[in-house]
Design an enzyme around this catalytic site. Structure first.
Site, PDB file in Angstrom:
ATOM      1  N   GLU A 139       0.856  -1.196   0.000  1.00 33.63           N
ATOM      2  CA  GLU A 139       0.000   0.000   0.000  1.00 33.63           C
ATOM      3  C   GLU A 139       0.889   1.243   0.000  1.00 33.63           C
ATOM      4  OE1 GLU A 139      -2.761  -0.304   3.243  1.00 33.63           O
ATOM      5  OE2 GLU A 139      -3.632  -2.163   2.434  1.00 33.63           O
ATOM      6  N   GLU A 255       8.138 -16.638  -4.069  1.00 31.56           N
ATOM      7  CA  GLU A 255       8.413 -15.408  -4.826  1.00 31.56           C
ATOM      8  C   GLU A 255       9.914 -15.097  -4.812  1.00 31.56           C
ATOM      9  OE1 GLU A 255       5.699 -12.282  -3.893  1.00 31.56           O
ATOM     10  OE2 GLU A 255       7.091 -10.690  -4.417  1.00 31.56           O
ATOM     11  N   GLN A 292      43.656  -7.096 -19.046  1.00 31.54           N
ATOM     12  CA  GLN A 292      43.524  -8.046 -17.921  1.00 31.54           C
ATOM     13  C   GLN A 292      42.423  -7.626 -16.935  1.00 31.54           C
ATOM     14  OE1 GLN A 292      46.693  -8.316 -14.973  1.00 31.54           O
ATOM     15  NE2 GLN A 292      46.738 -10.528 -15.300  1.00 31.54           N
ATOM     16  N   GLY A 353      29.772   3.705 -24.233  1.00 37.08           N
ATOM     17  CA  GLY A 353      28.637   4.574 -24.563  1.00 37.08           C
ATOM     18  C   GLY A 353      27.431   3.799 -25.052  1.00 37.08           C
ATOM     19  N   GLY A 377      10.901  -7.797  -1.144  1.00 37.17           N
ATOM     20  CA  GLY A 377      11.731  -7.895   0.068  1.00 37.17           C
ATOM     21  C   GLY A 377      13.041  -7.168  -0.159  1.00 37.17           C
ATOM     22  N   GLU A 380      17.848  -5.035   2.942  1.00 39.69           N
ATOM     23  CA  GLU A 380      18.038  -4.862   4.397  1.00 39.69           C
ATOM     24  C   GLU A 380      17.056  -5.734   5.185  1.00 39.69           C
ATOM     25  OE1 GLU A 380      17.550  -2.533   2.156  1.00 39.69           O
ATOM     26  OE2 GLU A 380      19.258  -1.169   2.192  1.00 39.69           O
TER      27      GLU A 380
HETATM   28  C1  LIG Z   1       8.031  -2.421 -10.003  1.00 45.42           C
HETATM   29  C2  LIG Z   1       7.454  -2.923  -8.707  1.00 45.42           C
HETATM   30  C3  LIG Z   1       6.562  -3.978  -8.725  1.00 45.42           C
HETATM   31  C4  LIG Z   1       5.964  -4.417  -7.528  1.00 45.42           C
HETATM   32  N1  LIG Z   1       5.001  -5.406  -7.579  1.00 45.42           N
HETATM   33  C5  LIG Z   1       4.279  -5.671  -6.457  1.00 45.42           C
HETATM   34  C6  LIG Z   1       3.145  -6.542  -6.514  1.00 45.42           C
HETATM   35  O1  LIG Z   1       2.820  -7.111  -7.569  1.00 45.42           O
HETATM   36  N2  LIG Z   1       2.423  -6.734  -5.377  1.00 45.42           N
HETATM   37  C7  LIG Z   1       2.735  -6.133  -4.194  1.00 45.42           C
HETATM   38  O2  LIG Z   1       2.033  -6.346  -3.221  1.00 45.42           O
HETATM   39  N3  LIG Z   1       3.830  -5.315  -4.111  1.00 45.42           N
HETATM   40  C8  LIG Z   1       4.580  -5.061  -5.205  1.00 45.42           C
HETATM   41  N4  LIG Z   1       5.683  -4.202  -5.143  1.00 45.42           N
HETATM   42  C9  LIG Z   1       6.029  -3.621  -3.857  1.00 45.42           C
HETATM   43  C10 LIG Z   1       7.388  -4.052  -3.310  1.00 45.42           C
HETATM   44  O3  LIG Z   1       7.351  -5.363  -2.834  1.00 45.42           O
HETATM   45  C11 LIG Z   1       7.770  -2.999  -2.265  1.00 45.42           C
HETATM   46  O4  LIG Z   1       8.192  -1.853  -2.983  1.00 45.42           O
HETATM   47  C12 LIG Z   1       8.841  -3.457  -1.311  1.00 45.42           C
HETATM   48  O5  LIG Z   1       8.330  -4.434  -0.447  1.00 45.42           O
HETATM   49  C13 LIG Z   1       9.403  -2.301  -0.497  1.00 45.42           C
HETATM   50  O6  LIG Z   1       8.358  -1.558   0.084  1.00 45.42           O
HETATM   51  P1  LIG Z   1       8.346   0.048  -0.052  1.00 45.42           P
HETATM   52  O7  LIG Z   1       8.577   0.394  -1.475  1.00 45.42           O
HETATM   53  O8  LIG Z   1       7.136   0.556   0.601  1.00 45.42           O
HETATM   54  O9  LIG Z   1       9.623   0.537   0.735  1.00 45.42           O
HETATM   55  P2  LIG Z   1       9.702   0.810   2.331  1.00 45.42           P
HETATM   56  O10 LIG Z   1       9.115  -0.311   3.092  1.00 45.42           O
HETATM   57  O11 LIG Z   1       9.204   2.175   2.589  1.00 45.42           O
HETATM   58  O12 LIG Z   1      11.281   0.779   2.524  1.00 45.42           O
HETATM   59  C14 LIG Z   1      12.139   1.745   1.861  1.00 45.42           C
HETATM   60  C15 LIG Z   1      13.568   1.285   2.030  1.00 45.42           C
HETATM   61  O13 LIG Z   1      13.910   1.320   3.394  1.00 45.42           O
HETATM   62  C16 LIG Z   1      14.810   0.274   3.715  1.00 45.42           C
HETATM   63  N5  LIG Z   1      14.219  -0.537   4.801  1.00 45.42           N
HETATM   64  C17 LIG Z   1      12.929  -0.939   4.939  1.00 45.42           C
HETATM   65  N6  LIG Z   1      12.790  -1.681   6.045  1.00 45.42           N
HETATM   66  C18 LIG Z   1      13.999  -1.741   6.647  1.00 45.42           C
HETATM   67  C19 LIG Z   1      14.520  -2.350   7.812  1.00 45.42           C
HETATM   68  N7  LIG Z   1      13.746  -3.097   8.615  1.00 45.42           N
HETATM   69  N8  LIG Z   1      15.834  -2.201   8.097  1.00 45.42           N
HETATM   70  C20 LIG Z   1      16.634  -1.460   7.293  1.00 45.42           C
HETATM   71  N9  LIG Z   1      16.208  -0.874   6.167  1.00 45.42           N
HETATM   72  C21 LIG Z   1      14.927  -1.005   5.839  1.00 45.42           C
HETATM   73  C22 LIG Z   1      15.022  -0.517   2.432  1.00 45.42           C
HETATM   74  O14 LIG Z   1      16.212  -0.072   1.799  1.00 45.42           O
HETATM   75  C23 LIG Z   1      13.834  -0.154   1.603  1.00 45.42           C
HETATM   76  O15 LIG Z   1      14.096  -0.244   0.204  1.00 45.42           O
HETATM   77  C24 LIG Z   1       6.321  -3.800  -6.304  1.00 45.42           C
HETATM   78  C25 LIG Z   1       7.256  -2.760  -6.297  1.00 45.42           C
HETATM   79  C26 LIG Z   1       7.806  -2.305  -7.468  1.00 45.42           C
HETATM   80  C27 LIG Z   1       8.774  -1.144  -7.427  1.00 45.42           C
END
Ligand SMILES: Cc1cc2nc3c(=O)[nH]c(=O)nc-3n(C[C@H](O)[C@H](O)[C@H](O)COP(=O)(O)OP(=O)(O)OC[C@H]3O[C@@H](n4cnc5c(N)ncnc54)[C@H](O)[C@@H]3O)c2cc1C
Length: 392
Positions: A139, A255, A292, A353, A377, A380
């Site tokens: 979400e 997954e 190399q 390039g 996932g 981190e």
């Molecule tokens: C192209 C794309 C396709 C996707 N497809 C789907 C889908 O089909 N269905 C679905 O449900 N979701 C989908 N997702 C969602 C995806 O799984 C989430 O983007 C992901 O789980 C990360 O959640 P967030 O983007 O809210 O990042 P956040 O949870 O806000 O986290 C941001 C960043 O903070 C860091 N972080 C988060 N938690 C921790 C922690 N505990 N400790 C240290 N660092 C942390 C990480 O670096 C992370 O990248 C998709 C995302 C993308 C970009």
């Protein structure tokens, strides 16, 4: 151009059998003949045409893990890894993820938790590619932290009313079936109170908010979804009420395993393409391969990818034996998401390039790889899962 030479694992690996070799051959032929010549058009269109998915269904490629009576091939996690590797080799990450979300990230929710009636109703449509699936957990305010979702589902007689929104949903614009996580008990804290639902396209109150434009995976459609008093029949509850969090976590294992197969194959293919390039491209009077530093950087990356790939195969084998492999799968997701980016950076660098020019595969592959250390996932989060299991 034909695919770079990559060993047809199976014949030489105790992990794979004859059925996996045959599956790999069919997939490789399909990708070479029916994906690569067309996929640039799909990238521009922002979608893999549904005819292509139906064609995969007719070849038996969309139900690798499902029973034969539902149009599947009855294989185990090793079959999923073969599928992921071969679609990964296409060099079109958008195509690969469109397929893998359908086969190995969304439909497992039905296979693992569906009632016999739900499975009988939907599974033959899924394996045939007549109904395309998406899984909607993330979400706007809850990604890594699944417990934080806010979409609600309130029971009202013979249906539930869903309210909320979902973000970044792969296949979200064009899917027919959505497996959606929502809170059925808003007073329950933590992992409790979440349930899964089957939501069909056309459900009143359910709509695609907007299609999201991305830096990579162009042929994969991605959407924000809106539930505004969406009326979902009570019979579409998937699995046990309030146990959905555990279903999501269980399905994340598959997954992450297939993402390991996809990323290692993408990395291996990028190295093969780069090898071809540096053996012919001359600088300072000689092919780049004579330097190399270039040879050794590619050799080390090849070693790292080979090791990662063998870990993916090992985890698939553990899963096929019914053994716990959460630690290995978490390692895979963390390792491969980073490794594929490291490989793409270096392979892009050695293409010079040309790596920045739209007509090359490597340009697309660099863009496509970026999301691998985030989606499904983040690195981190996965390392925390590994760390937890290092001390017990
Ligand atoms: C192209 C794309 C396709 C996707 N497809 C789907 C889908 O089909 N269905 C679905 O449900 N979701 C989908 N997702 C969602 C995806 O799984 C989430 O983007 C992901 O789980 C990360 O959640 P967030 O983007 O809210 O990042 P956040 O949870 O806000 O986290 C941001 C960043 O903070 C860091 N972080 C988060 N938690 C921790 C922690 N505990 N400790 C240290 N660092 C942390 C990480 O670096 C992370 O990248 C998709 C995302 C993308 C970009």
């Amino acid at each position: 151009m034909n695919s770079p030479a990559i060993p047809n694992l199976g014949a030489d690996s105790p992990i794979f059998g004859e059925e996996h070799v045959m599956l790999r051959d069919t997939l490789r032929r399909f990708v070479d003949e029916e994906v690569k010549p067309q996929a640039d058009k799909w990238e521009e269109a922002g979608q893999v045409p549904h005819e292509v998915l139906r064609r995969m269904g007719s070849l038996g490629l969309l139900g690798v893990r499902y029973p034969e009576r539902y149009g599947g091939a009855g294989l185990d996690a090793r079959g999923s890894v073969v599928l992921a590797e071969e679609v990964g080799r296409s060099t079109y990450g958008g195509f690969a993820i469109t397929v893998l979300v359908h086969t190995d990230m969304a439909s497992p929710h039905l296979a693992n938790a569906g009632s016999p009636a739900q499975i009988a109703k939907y599974m033959p449509e899924i394996t045939a590619g007549r109904k395309i699936c998406a899984v909607a957990v993330t979400e706007p305010d809850a990604g890594s932290d699944v417990k934080g979702i806010r979409t609600t589902a309130r029971r009202e007689g013979d249906h539930y009313r869903l309210n909320g929104s979902k973000m970044f949903i792969t296949n979200g614009v064009h899917a027919d079936l959505y497996f959606v996580a929502a809170k059925t008990d808003t007073s329950a804290g933590g992992s409790r109170g979440i349930s899964m639902f089957i939501v069909e396209k056309g459900t009143p109150g359910f709509s695609v908010g907007r299609a999201l434009k991305k830096s990579g995976w162009w042929s994969s459609d991605t959407a924000e979804l809106v539930f505004d008093d969406a009326r979902v029949p009570a019979e579409n509850l998937l699995g046990e009420e309030n146990r959905g969090f555990y279903a999501v976590m269980k399905n994340f294992q598959n997954e992450r395993l297939v993402l390991g197969g996809q990323t290692t194959a993408e990395a291996e293919t990028a190295i093969a393409l780069t090898l071809q390039y540096v053996m012919t491209r001359k600088a300072f009077g000689e092919p780049l391969w004579t330097k190399q530093v270039i040879r050794q950087r590619l050799a080390m990356l090849a070693a790292e990818v080979e090791a990662a790939k063998r870990l993916v195969h090992h985890a698939a084998w553990l899963d096929a034996q019914g053994r716990d492999c959460v630690k290995e799968v978490s390692m895979i997701k963390a390792l491969c998401g980073e490794l594929v980016n490291k490989v793409m950076y270096t392979c892009g660098q050695f293409h010079g390039g040309m790596s920045y020019i739209r007509e090359t595969a490597i340009e697309r592959m660099v863009r496509d790889a970026r999301v691998h250390s985030i989606g499904g996932g983040a690195t981190e989060v996965m390392l925390e899962e590994v760390a937890k299991r290092m001390t017990v």
